[in-house]
Design a protein around this motif. Structure first.
Motif, mmCIF file in Angstrom:
data_model
loop_
_atom_site.group_PDB
_atom_site.id
_atom_site.type_symbol
_atom_site.label_atom_id
_atom_site.label_comp_id
_atom_site.label_asym_id
_atom_site.label_seq_id
_atom_site.Cartn_x
_atom_site.Cartn_y
_atom_site.Cartn_z
ATOM 1 N N ASP A 23 0.744 -0.565 -0.135
ATOM 2 C CA ASP A 23 -0.495 -0.556 0.020
ATOM 3 C C ASP A 23 0.608 0.986 0.170
ATOM 4 O O ASP A 23 0.656 2.165 -0.934
ATOM 5 C CB ASP A 23 -0.925 0.352 1.138
ATOM 6 N N VAL A 24 1.829 1.274 0.800
ATOM 7 C CA VAL A 24 2.975 2.596 0.677
ATOM 8 C C VAL A 24 3.311 2.610 -0.310
ATOM 9 O O VAL A 24 3.894 3.926 -0.741
ATOM 10 C CB VAL A 24 3.782 2.136 1.904
ATOM 11 N N LEU A 25 3.779 1.447 -1.621
ATOM 12 C CA LEU A 25 4.400 2.278 -2.330
ATOM 13 C C LEU A 25 3.455 2.273 -3.603
ATOM 14 O O LEU A 25 3.454 3.638 -4.699
ATOM 15 C CB LEU A 25 5.052 0.641 -3.293
ATOM 16 N N ALA A 26 2.078 1.914 -3.538
ATOM 17 C CA ALA A 26 0.902 1.854 -4.283
ATOM 18 C C ALA A 26 0.607 3.883 -4.011
ATOM 19 O O ALA A 26 0.301 4.407 -4.986
ATOM 20 C CB ALA A 26 -0.310 1.309 -4.237
ATOM 21 N N ASP A 27 0.564 4.124 -2.623
ATOM 22 C CA ASP A 27 0.234 5.512 -2.556
ATOM 23 C C ASP A 27 1.362 6.354 -2.536
ATOM 24 O O ASP A 27 0.731 7.721 -3.395
ATOM 25 C CB ASP A 27 0.611 5.881 -1.111
ATOM 26 N N GLY A 49 1.415 11.478 -9.476
ATOM 27 C CA GLY A 49 0.705 11.368 -10.554
ATOM 28 C C GLY A 49 0.140 9.993 -11.119
ATOM 29 O O GLY A 49 -0.895 10.011 -12.532
ATOM 30 N N GLY A 50 0.719 8.655 -10.718
ATOM 31 C CA GLY A 50 0.129 7.721 -11.856
ATOM 32 C C GLY A 50 -1.416 6.632 -10.963
ATOM 33 O O GLY A 50 -1.813 7.167 -9.678
ATOM 34 N N ARG A 51 -1.523 6.202 -11.721
ATOM 35 C CA ARG A 51 -2.434 4.757 -11.906
ATOM 36 C C ARG A 51 -2.421 3.807 -11.455
ATOM 37 O O ARG A 51 -1.490 3.229 -11.744
ATOM 38 C CB ARG A 51 -3.717 5.142 -13.095
ATOM 39 N N VAL A 52 -3.410 3.644 -10.403
ATOM 40 C CA VAL A 52 -2.383 2.035 -9.760
ATOM 41 C C VAL A 52 -3.791 1.039 -9.979
ATOM 42 O O VAL A 52 -4.855 1.221 -9.571
ATOM 43 C CB VAL A 52 -1.932 2.105 -8.379
ATOM 44 N N LEU A 53 -3.508 -0.354 -10.322
ATOM 45 C CA LEU A 53 -4.488 -1.197 -10.664
ATOM 46 C C LEU A 53 -4.056 -2.595 -9.730
ATOM 47 O O LEU A 53 -3.458 -2.779 -9.789
ATOM 48 C CB LEU A 53 -4.219 -2.314 -12.041
ATOM 49 N N GLU A 54 -4.961 -2.155 -8.830
ATOM 50 C CA GLU A 54 -4.632 -2.915 -7.809
ATOM 51 C C GLU A 54 -5.547 -4.815 -8.366
ATOM 52 O O GLU A 54 -6.673 -4.702 -8.573
ATOM 53 C CB GLU A 54 -5.888 -2.664 -6.209
ATOM 54 N N LEU A 55 -4.782 -5.589 -7.415
ATOM 55 C CA LEU A 55 -5.718 -6.809 -7.721
ATOM 56 C C LEU A 55 -5.200 -7.727 -6.950
ATOM 57 O O LEU A 55 -4.521 -7.901 -6.044
ATOM 58 C CB LEU A 55 -5.011 -7.582 -9.169
ATOM 59 N N ARG A 56 -6.178 -9.125 -7.104
ATOM 60 C CA ARG A 56 -5.715 -10.152 -5.384
ATOM 61 C C ARG A 56 -6.359 -11.316 -5.864
ATOM 62 O O ARG A 56 -6.795 -11.774 -7.256
ATOM 63 C CB ARG A 56 -6.970 -9.523 -4.673
ATOM 64 N N GLY A 57 -5.061 -12.376 -5.937
ATOM 65 C CA GLY A 57 -5.191 -13.226 -6.160
ATOM 66 C C GLY A 57 -6.581 -14.724 -5.718
ATOM 67 O O GLY A 57 -6.945 -14.115 -4.778
ATOM 68 N N THR A 68 -5.768 -8.505 -18.434
ATOM 69 C CA THR A 68 -4.861 -8.172 -19.708
ATOM 70 C C THR A 68 -5.512 -7.081 -20.024
ATOM 71 O O THR A 68 -4.745 -6.599 -20.544
ATOM 72 C CB THR A 68 -5.076 -9.155 -20.864
ATOM 73 N N ARG A 69 -6.641 -6.884 -20.275
ATOM 74 C CA ARG A 69 -6.794 -5.293 -20.560
ATOM 75 C C ARG A 69 -6.712 -4.354 -19.519
ATOM 76 O O ARG A 69 -6.172 -3.550 -20.272
ATOM 77 C CB ARG A 69 -8.630 -5.371 -21.369
ATOM 78 N N ALA A 70 -7.103 -4.606 -18.693
ATOM 79 C CA ALA A 70 -6.911 -3.822 -17.781
ATOM 80 C C ALA A 70 -5.129 -3.222 -17.565
ATOM 81 O O ALA A 70 -4.794 -2.696 -17.547
ATOM 82 C CB ALA A 70 -7.137 -4.184 -16.431
ATOM 83 N N THR A 71 -4.554 -5.216 -17.161
ATOM 84 C CA THR A 71 -3.168 -4.072 -17.273
ATOM 85 C C THR A 71 -2.348 -3.299 -18.331
ATOM 86 O O THR A 71 -1.389 -2.788 -18.317
ATOM 87 C CB THR A 71 -1.792 -5.415 -17.297
ATOM 88 N N ALA A 72 -2.409 -3.949 -19.904
ATOM 89 C CA ALA A 72 -2.835 -2.800 -20.864
ATOM 90 C C ALA A 72 -2.825 -2.171 -20.467
ATOM 91 O O ALA A 72 -2.086 -0.875 -20.696
ATOM 92 C CB ALA A 72 -3.575 -3.736 -22.170
ATOM 93 N N SER A 73 -4.082 -1.183 -20.014
ATOM 94 C CA SER A 73 -4.291 0.307 -20.077
ATOM 95 C C SER A 73 -3.561 0.870 -19.153
ATOM 96 O O SER A 73 -2.855 1.800 -19.315
ATOM 97 C CB SER A 73 -5.233 0.029 -19.399
ATOM 98 N N ILE A 74 -3.099 0.479 -18.183
ATOM 99 C CA ILE A 74 -1.803 0.350 -17.102
ATOM 100 C C ILE A 74 -0.524 0.690 -18.046
ATOM 101 O O ILE A 74 0.046 1.679 -17.616
ATOM 102 C CB ILE A 74 -1.389 -0.292 -15.771
ATOM 103 N N MET A 75 0.055 -0.248 -18.883
ATOM 104 C CA MET A 75 1.151 -0.310 -18.254
ATOM 105 C C MET A 75 1.292 0.796 -20.036
ATOM 106 O O MET A 75 2.814 1.177 -20.601
ATOM 107 C CB MET A 75 1.046 -1.900 -19.651
ATOM 108 N N ASN A 76 0.076 1.210 -20.673
ATOM 109 C CA ASN A 76 0.625 1.924 -22.427
ATOM 110 C C ASN A 76 0.511 3.526 -21.363
ATOM 111 O O ASN A 76 0.547 4.860 -22.418
ATOM 112 C CB ASN A 76 -0.809 1.904 -22.731
ATOM 113 N N THR A 77 0.136 3.253 -20.112
ATOM 114 C CA THR A 77 0.296 4.954 -19.750
ATOM 115 C C THR A 77 2.412 5.224 -18.954
ATOM 116 O O THR A 77 2.440 6.666 -18.910
ATOM 117 C CB THR A 77 0.014 4.778 -17.834
#
Length: 739
Positions: free
Chosen positions: A290-294, A300-308, A337-346
């Motif tokens: 959470d610290v790294l995400a914050d 100004g970055g976007r964070v995609l949070e996932l859980r196994g 896959t689509r969500a991670t592609a959206s993040i990585m395109n940033t």
């Protein structure tokens, strides 16, 4: 029949604009049910005619006449298109793309990528240009297409075909000037061809384009390649294959210490794009991530949070909706896959955080591994020590050992700092020694002790030291502390909490029906449950474990019934499917409509074993009997004996499916032909007889049984809806035997 949307719509024999639009919409959702109201909205939007439902039926009927009639299926509250048994370019394209990315042999990669790219005839879904509901799929297909082009170029370089790759790479760079990987591959191809100056000029060109278009400098990979070219790194001449490429829970806690670990984590993310946070349950891995995400968000970055999550109980968590629309029938892997592609395109400003990676299924673990190896990733992964991990996850730190950070327990002083922060007051040395001893320095234990102490202060009027001393001498550790905390819930709160823990995650739409007295709000306030925009879940896996360990078999069944009762008419089919599977795991059989939805979703996910098992729980339902037969056919198994109570339409579907399983799965053509002949004799409707005749003609033609073929042809009623095709097959048979 061939269906295609990767370019102009196929079949091109359909010329009416309304029919072309309808077919495109159905193909966009192939394998998934589309609600009539949603289909009407997709067809006409705010311009829907007053008799929209009638108009839709007319268009469906007209389209059924233009393509094989059974391709469009009337489903629960709507329709779906089933192209199984027909060519569909998107399905073939996706299968080839997956195979190409998994293939390690560069020569085979070239073959697979070329086969996939040959299916691309132009912009996808041209009948739905600029439609927002089609945009996510169009974007996904375009991205898959570009990644295949990149993969093909990388395979050519791996084979040493630099001269062949250079002109293709120049064209690709001109068409897609912002994709840094293409610039990188072109530089490498030029350098390997002895054109060092041209390679460096290509870097300057990339630097100029990125600066003018985006105001950024080239990424680390491009800068590193320029430096290696300048120093004439001999390793650049080595032929090598480039690797290709659910909400986080928060427990009421306080983050202290870990300064050195944070420095290592930031350095690993900057250098390698990935860090793995490991440790025992309760050690503070999630709080660390959470610290790294914050920090990423603060910049100004976007964070995609996932859980196994476990197997097919995986559901698209609400966090994904902020990145891509969630469509019915999508598996988590496709959505992620689509969500991670959206993040990585940033670019390097985005971050993907994955908690509980030990719970990933094989397919999702392979996806995460691919992201870790891609050059645009900023990936934070947490894993629990001692848990069995997917091989694709362990391979990450096998490749980069320094990217894994194993968290140690907190020191005594850090325990004191955390406890004081949670209690809002300092504690004396004796109490600190006891807390440190009881909690073993685990942050989650400290949080549990603090909750106990706070409760005693509030309810018994004890001071902090007295409250801590009352816990002295206890051999209880975290489990007993958590059990004690849950035991203080009232009946309705515990009933709702157990259901959430049992299901792992529950849609908020379902909870709104289940929660009649505001128990959910109290659970959220107490820090036991986290409620997101679409899903609610227990704040920490250990809380769920404690709750589930105390549930009896009857308690599990009660939770299952409670979940099923919360399924309303507007609940997403994917969520219904997840809850149905949870109920079945407890031995509770959902109603027929819920089973139908779950089985349909399983078929859409290509989980044929799951679909067959779900359908088997309703042995008297005609739709599920046929669906189970279809699932078994895909598994190469022969369905059960023909049920005697099917109506003619369902019986026709069943016999058609069973004959295919017998013929194609077990190569029993003669038995399949005999069964079809017997079935045709029992049918009264010519439309149904003609459909079986079509199947019989195909099987008899493949097996060379001309008598059966001619016999089937003689039974065809040309005035029925399926007369033309069987008649043409009969004519072919007569031509073969010279009659």
């Amino acid at each position: 029949m061939a269906f295609g949307v990767l370019g102009p719509l196929l079949p091109d024999s359909i010329t009416r604009p309304s029919q072309r639009r309808l077919l495109s919409i159905l193909l966009l959702h192939h394998g998934s049910n589309i609600d009539r109201d949603r289909l009407i909205d997709y067809m006409w939007g705010h311009r829907s005619p007053q008799s929209a439902r009638n108009a839709l039926q007319v268009h469906i009927g007209a389209l059924r006449k233009a393509i094989p009639r059974d391709v469009i299926v009337t489903a629960i509250r709507g329709y779906r298109i089933d192209v199984d048994g027909h060519d569909f370019d998107v399905s073939d394209f996706d299968c080839l793309a997956v195979a190409a990315h998994r293939e390690r042999d560069p020569l085979e990669r070239v073959v697979l990528t070329r086969s996939a790219l040959e299916l691309w005839r132009g912009d996808p879904y041209q009948e739905l240009v600029e439609e927002t509901f089609a945009l996510p799929e169009v974007t996904r297909l375009n991205e898959t297409y570009l990644k295949l082009l990149e993969l093909q170029m990388q395979a050519l370089l791996a084979l040493g075909h630099n001269d062949e790759a250079i002109p293709q790479l120049r064209e690709l760079v001109e068409r897609h000037p912002l994709r840094e990987r293409l610039h990188e591959d072109l530089m490498l191809a030029l350098y390997r061809s002895g054109r060092q100056a041209d390679a460096l000029r290509q870097f300057r060109s990339a630097q100029r384009i990125l600066g003018e278009e985006l105001g950024i400098e080239p990424g680390p990979a491009l800068r590193e390649l320029e430096e290696r070219i300048l120093f004439q790194d001999r390793n650049l001449n080595t032929v090598d294959v480039h690797p290709t490429p659910h909400n986080l829970p928060t427990f009421t806690t306080s983050f202290v210490g870990r300064e050195n670990d944070l420095l290592r984590a930031r350095s690993s993310i900057d250098d390698r794009g990935v860090v793995v946070i490991a440790g025992a349950a309760g050690i503070g891995k999630t709080a660390f991530s959470d610290v790294l995400a914050d920090e990423c968000r603060a910049q100004g970055g976007r964070v995609l949070e996932l859980r196994g999550t476990h197997g097919l109980q995986r559901v698209p968590f609400g966090a994904l909706a902020a990145f891509v629309p969630l469509e019915v029938g999508d598996t988590d892997t496709k959505t992620v896959t689509r969500a991670t592609a959206s993040i990585m395109n940033t670019g390097r400003s985005g971050m993907i955080v994955l908690d509980d990676a030990h719970l990933l299924d094989h397919e999702s673990a392979a996806l995460i591994s691919g992201i870790a190896q891609s050059r645009g990733a900023r990936l934070v992964i947490t894993v629990t020590s001692g848990e069995r991990l997917p091989a694709d996850i362990t391979a990450i730190w096998a490749r980069w050992p320094d990217c894994r950070i194993d968290l140690d327990p907190l020191t005594r002083d850090e325990v004191g700092e955390m406890a004081a922060d949670l209690l809002g007051r300092a504690i004396d040395d004796a109490a600190l020694d006891e807390i440190s001893s009881i909690t073993l320095g685990y942050p989650l234990y400290v949080a549990a002790i603090a909750a106990e102490v706070s409760d005693r202060i509030e309810k018994a009027g004890e001071d902090a030291s007295t409250a801590v001393k009352s816990l002295l001498g206890s051999s209880d550790r975290l489990t007993r502390l958590l059990e004690r905390r849950l035991s203080r819930l009232d009946r309705e709160e515990r009933r709702l909490f157990d259901a959430i823990a049992f299901a792992e995650s529950i849609p908020t739409d379902v909870l709104s029906i289940m929660d009649e007295i505001g128990a959910l709000s109290r659970l959220e306030t107490s820090g036991l449950v986290q409620v997101g925009p679409q899903y609610a879940q227990v704040t920490h896996p250990l809380l769920a474990t404690v709750a589930n360990e105390t549930l009896t078999l009857e308690g599990r069944k009660a939770c299952a019934r409670q979940l099923l009762d919360g399924i309303g008419k507007d609940i997403d089919p994917g969520d219904v499917a997840s809850l149905v599977r949870v109920a079945l795991s407890a031995g509770v059989i959902p109603n027929t409509e819920q089973l139908e939805v779950a089985a349909d979703v399983a078929m859409a996910w290509r989980d044929f074993t799951g679909a067959a098992k779900i359908a088997a729980h309703a042995p008297d339902d005609q739709q599920l009997i046929v669906l189970r037969a279809r699932a078994l056919r895909f598994l190469g198994e022969v369905p059960d004996e023909v049920p005697v109570d099917l109506d003619e339409s369902a019986l026709t579907d069943f016999l058609s499916t069973k004959s295919q399983a017998m013929a194609y799965g077990e190569r029993r053509f003669a038995d399949a032909i005999a069964m079809l002949q017997e079935g045709m004799a029992s049918l009264t409707e010519s439309t149904h007889r003609n459909r079986l005749a079509t199947e019989l003609l195909i099987l008899s033609g493949l097996s060379g049984d001309m008598d059966a073929l001619l016999g089937a042809g003689r039974t065809v009623d040309a005035s029925a809806g399926h007369g033309h095709y069987p008649a043409s097959r009969r004519a072919d048979a007569l031509d073969i035997i010279g009659r």
